[in-house]
Design a protein around this motif. Structure first.
Motif, short mmCIF file in Angstrom:
data_model
loop_
_atom_site.label_atom_id
_atom_site.label_comp_id
_atom_site.label_asym_id
_atom_site.label_seq_id
_atom_site.Cartn_x
_atom_site.Cartn_y
_atom_site.Cartn_z
N ASP A 21 0.67 -1.65 0.24
CA ASP A 21 -0.18 -0.25 -0.06
C ASP A 21 0.70 1.41 0.34
OD1 ASP A 21 -2.33 1.42 -0.37
OD2 ASP A 21 -1.78 1.64 2.13
N LEU A 22 2.06 1.28 0.83
CA LEU A 22 2.61 2.36 0.88
C LEU A 22 3.54 2.67 -0.77
CD1 LEU A 22 4.20 2.41 4.63
CD2 LEU A 22 3.18 4.27 3.79
N VAL A 23 3.97 1.58 -1.04
CA VAL A 23 4.59 1.66 -2.53
C VAL A 23 3.61 1.81 -3.32
CG1 VAL A 23 5.96 -0.18 -4.44
CG2 VAL A 23 6.41 -0.02 -1.69
N LYS A 24 2.42 1.88 -3.89
CA LYS A 24 1.92 2.41 -4.53
C LYS A 24 1.29 3.70 -4.06
CE LYS A 24 -3.55 1.75 -6.49
NZ LYS A 24 -4.64 1.63 -5.71
N GLN A 25 1.22 4.36 -2.85
CA GLN A 25 0.94 5.33 -3.07
C GLN A 25 2.41 6.14 -2.76
OE1 GLN A 25 -0.53 5.93 1.40
NE2 GLN A 25 -2.29 4.46 0.99
N ALA A 26 3.86 5.81 -2.70
CA ALA A 26 4.65 6.31 -3.31
C ALA A 26 4.68 6.46 -5.12
CB ALA A 26 5.50 6.07 -2.93
N LEU A 27 4.18 4.85 -5.48
CA LEU A 27 4.62 6.01 -7.21
C LEU A 27 3.65 6.93 -7.03
CD1 LEU A 27 4.36 1.65 -7.63
CD2 LEU A 27 6.88 3.73 -8.06
N GLU A 28 2.71 6.42 -6.65
CA GLU A 28 1.47 8.27 -7.59
C GLU A 28 1.80 9.29 -6.80
OE1 GLU A 28 -2.08 5.52 -5.25
OE2 GLU A 28 -2.68 4.29 -7.18
#
Length: 42
Positions: A21-28
């Motif tokens: 979830d943190l990876v996705k938020q960082a990529l977005e």
């Protein structure tokens, strides 16, 4: 072999998985990339 007086020990395997979830938020762009590193406070 313990010819030199040493010993060996196998530790329990450690599995490290990212918080996806943190990876996705960082990529977005919703969270800074530094949130993915343990070197920086989150």
């Amino acid at each position: 072999m313990k010819n030199n007086g040493g010993n060996a020990k196998v530790d329990k395997a450690e599995i490290n998985r990212p918080n996806w979830d943190l990876v996705k938020q960082a990529l977005e762009g919703k969270k800074p990339l530094s949130t993915l590193s343990k070197d920086y406070p989150n």
